[in-house]
Write an enzyme that holds these catalytic residues in place. Structure first.
Site, PDB file in Angstrom:
ATOM      1  N   LYS A 113      -1.235  -8.650   3.914  1.00 46.86           N
ATOM      2  CA  LYS A 113      -2.317  -9.447   3.341  1.00 46.86           C
ATOM      3  C   LYS A 113      -2.350  -9.337   1.823  1.00 46.86           C
ATOM      4  CE  LYS A 113      -5.166 -10.272   7.309  1.00 46.86           C
ATOM      5  NZ  LYS A 113      -6.443 -10.207   8.012  1.00 46.86           N
ATOM      6  N   LYS A 195       4.525 -13.636  14.623  1.00 52.74           N
ATOM      7  CA  LYS A 195       3.421 -13.827  15.577  1.00 52.74           C
ATOM      8  C   LYS A 195       2.629 -15.091  15.240  1.00 52.74           C
ATOM      9  CE  LYS A 195      -0.766 -11.762  13.862  1.00 52.74           C
ATOM     10  NZ  LYS A 195      -2.071 -11.322  14.208  1.00 52.74           N
ATOM     11  N   LYS A 198      -3.851 -17.371  13.192  1.00 55.49           N
ATOM     12  CA  LYS A 198      -4.791 -18.450  12.901  1.00 55.49           C
ATOM     13  C   LYS A 198      -4.717 -18.895  11.457  1.00 55.49           C
ATOM     14  CE  LYS A 198      -8.693 -15.512  13.986  1.00 55.49           C
ATOM     15  NZ  LYS A 198      -8.908 -14.301  13.184  1.00 55.49           N
TER      16      LYS A 198
END
Ligand code: ATP
Ligand code: LTN
Length: 331
Positions: A113, A195, A198
Site C-alpha cells: 500500500k 489476487k 476491490k
C-alpha cells in the site's frame, strides 16, 4: 462450555468482489450457530487510505446490508461498525507500545500500500495491523476467518497477544487464523497470478457483488486464460485454475468433478458456465441488499444492538488491560 469466539471484519473501502464474498463473508454465515461471532465493518481501517467521506458513509451502510443479505443473522451474532465501539482505538493505543516499528514496516500489505499510495504513507497505514490485533484481542477471539492475504496480520495479533501476556500476565486468548481452502484466494481475471482486489484499476479484473448479470457474464468471457485447450486445474494454467476455483466455490463441488464436467469442452464453455453460475448465485443477494437499504431504520437498529453487544464484551477486556498495565482506575 462456552462457545468459541469468532471475529472478522471487512473494510468499507470499495465495492466488494466475489473474492471478498468467497474468502470471507460467505464462510461467516455457517459459523453463526456453532460459535459466538463478532462481525464488523472496519471503517477505522478504511481511512488509512484516503476516502471520500460521503462515500465511506454510504459504503458502510451498504456493507451492513450486504452482510445481512448474505445471511448474517443479527440475533445470533454481534454485527456492528468498528468506530461505534471506542475500545478498538483504546486497545490499539496500548498495543502500540509493545509493537515494534521494524515488524510493522516489514508487513506485506504495508509495503504494497505504501507503493500504491506513495503520496500518503501515513502512520495509520503502518499501524493497521495493530488496530486489527486490537479488534481481534478485545473479544478474546479464538478463530479469525479470513482470506489467505490476511494470514500475516492474524500472526501479528498472535505475537502481540503472547508478548502482552508474557509481560503483564495472562490477559488475552491467542487467536488463530481460519483459512478455508475453497475460495481462500480468488485471482484477478486479467492477471491470474495476482489476487482479485476491490481496488484494482482495471474494472475487468474484478467481479463486483453489485455487477449486473450482463457485466458478470462479459467479464468472465474476457477473462485471461492460458495456452492449450484442456480444462484442467494445474500450476501452469493459472487462468483456467482460477475460473475452476470460482465455479466450484459457487457450486459447492470438488475441482475433480468440474474437470470431468468440462472434459471434451473448451475454455469458452467454462467461461460461460462460470459467468452464469456467479450471476445466478448473486442475483438473490443483490435483491435482498437493495430491499434492506430501503429500510434505514431497521439497519440503524441492528447496528445499535450490535454495538451494545460488542461494547459489553470489549469493555471487560479493556478494563483488564488497563489494570494490568497499571492505569489508575480509582479506589
Ligand atoms: P483492498 O483491495 O482495498 O486492499 P481487498 O479486496 O483485499 O481490499 P479487504 O477488505 O482487505 O479486501 O478484505 C476483506 C476480506 O476478504 C479479507 O478476509 C480478505 O482476506 C478477503 N479477500 C480479499 N480479497 C480476496 C480474494 N481475492 N480471495 C479470497 N479472499 C479475499
Ligand atoms: N484487514 C482486514 C479487515 C479487518 C479484519 C479485522 C479481519 C479489520 N479488522 C479483524 C479480521 C479480523 C481485511 O480483510 N483487509
Amino acid at each position: 462450555m462456552d462457545k468459541k469466539v469468532i471475529y472478522s471484519a471487512v473494510q468499507p473501502s470499495g465495492n466488494l468482489t466475489i473474492g471478498n464474498y468467497l474468502g470471507a463473508i460467505r464462510n461467516w454465515v455457517s459459523m453463526q450457530d456453532e460459535y459466538d461471532c463478532f462481525y464488523a465493518v472496519a471503517d477505522m481501517h478504511a481511512i488509512t487510505v484516503r476516502q471520500e467521506p460521503s462515500e465511506l458513509r454510504r459504503r458502510t451502510l451498504e456493507l451492513v446490508a450486504l452482510y445481512l443479505a448474505c445471511g448474517i443473522d443479527p440475533e445470533k451474532c454481534a454485527l456492528y461498525v468498528q468506530s461505534h465501539v471506542p475500545q478498538h482505538a483504546e486497545l490499539a493505543w496500548v498495543l502500540n507500545t509493545i509493537a515494534y516499528v521494524g515488524e510493522m514496516s516489514r508487513m506485506t500489505q504495508f509495503k504494497d500500500k505504501s507503493q500504491r499510495h506513495a503520496e500518503n504513507i501515513n502512520m495509520g497505514l503502518m499501524d493497521y495491523p495493530v488496530l486489527m490485533a486490537a479488534d481481534i484481542l478485545l473479544y478474546q477471539t479464538q478463530l479469525v476467518p479470513v482470506g489467505a492475504d490476511q494470514k500475516q496480520h492474524v500472526e501479528i495479533a498472535r505475537d502481540l497477544a503472547i508478548r502482552f501476556n508474557n509481560r503483564y500476565g495472562e490477559t488475552f486468548t491467542v487467536p488463530e487464523p481460519l483459512i478455508l481452502k475453497s475460495g481462500a484466494k480468488i485471482c484477478s481475471l486479467q492477471d491470474p497470478t495476482k489476487k482479485m482486489s476491490k481496488s484494482d484499476e482495471n474494472p475487468n479484473a474484478s467481479v463486483f457483488l453489485t455487477d449486473d448479470r450482463d457485466t458478470i457474464v462479459r467479464k468472465f468471457k474476457r477473462a485471461v486464460t492460458d495456452s492449450g485447450s484442456e480444462v484442467k486445474f494445474s500450476e501452469d494454467k493459472p487462468g483456467v485454475s482460477n475460473l475452476l476455483s470460482v465455479y466450484c466455490a459457487f457450486r459447492g463441488i470438488a475441482i475433480r468433478d468440474a474437470e470431468r464436467e468440462f472434459c471434451g469442452k473448451g475454455y469458452g464453455d467454462l467461461k460461460l458456465a462460470v459467468g452464469e453460475t456467479v450471476a445466478d448465485a448473486l442475483a438473490p443477494v443483490q435483491e435482498e441488499q437493495k430491499r434492506l437499504l430501503s429500510d434505514k431504520k431497521y439497519l440503524s437498529e441492528v447496528l445499535k444492538a450490535g454495538a451494545e453487544k460488542a461494547y459489553r464484551a470489549a469493555r471487560r477486556t479493556l478494563s483488564k488491560v488497563y489494570r494490568k498495565v497499571g492505569f489508575y482506575q480509582g479506589e
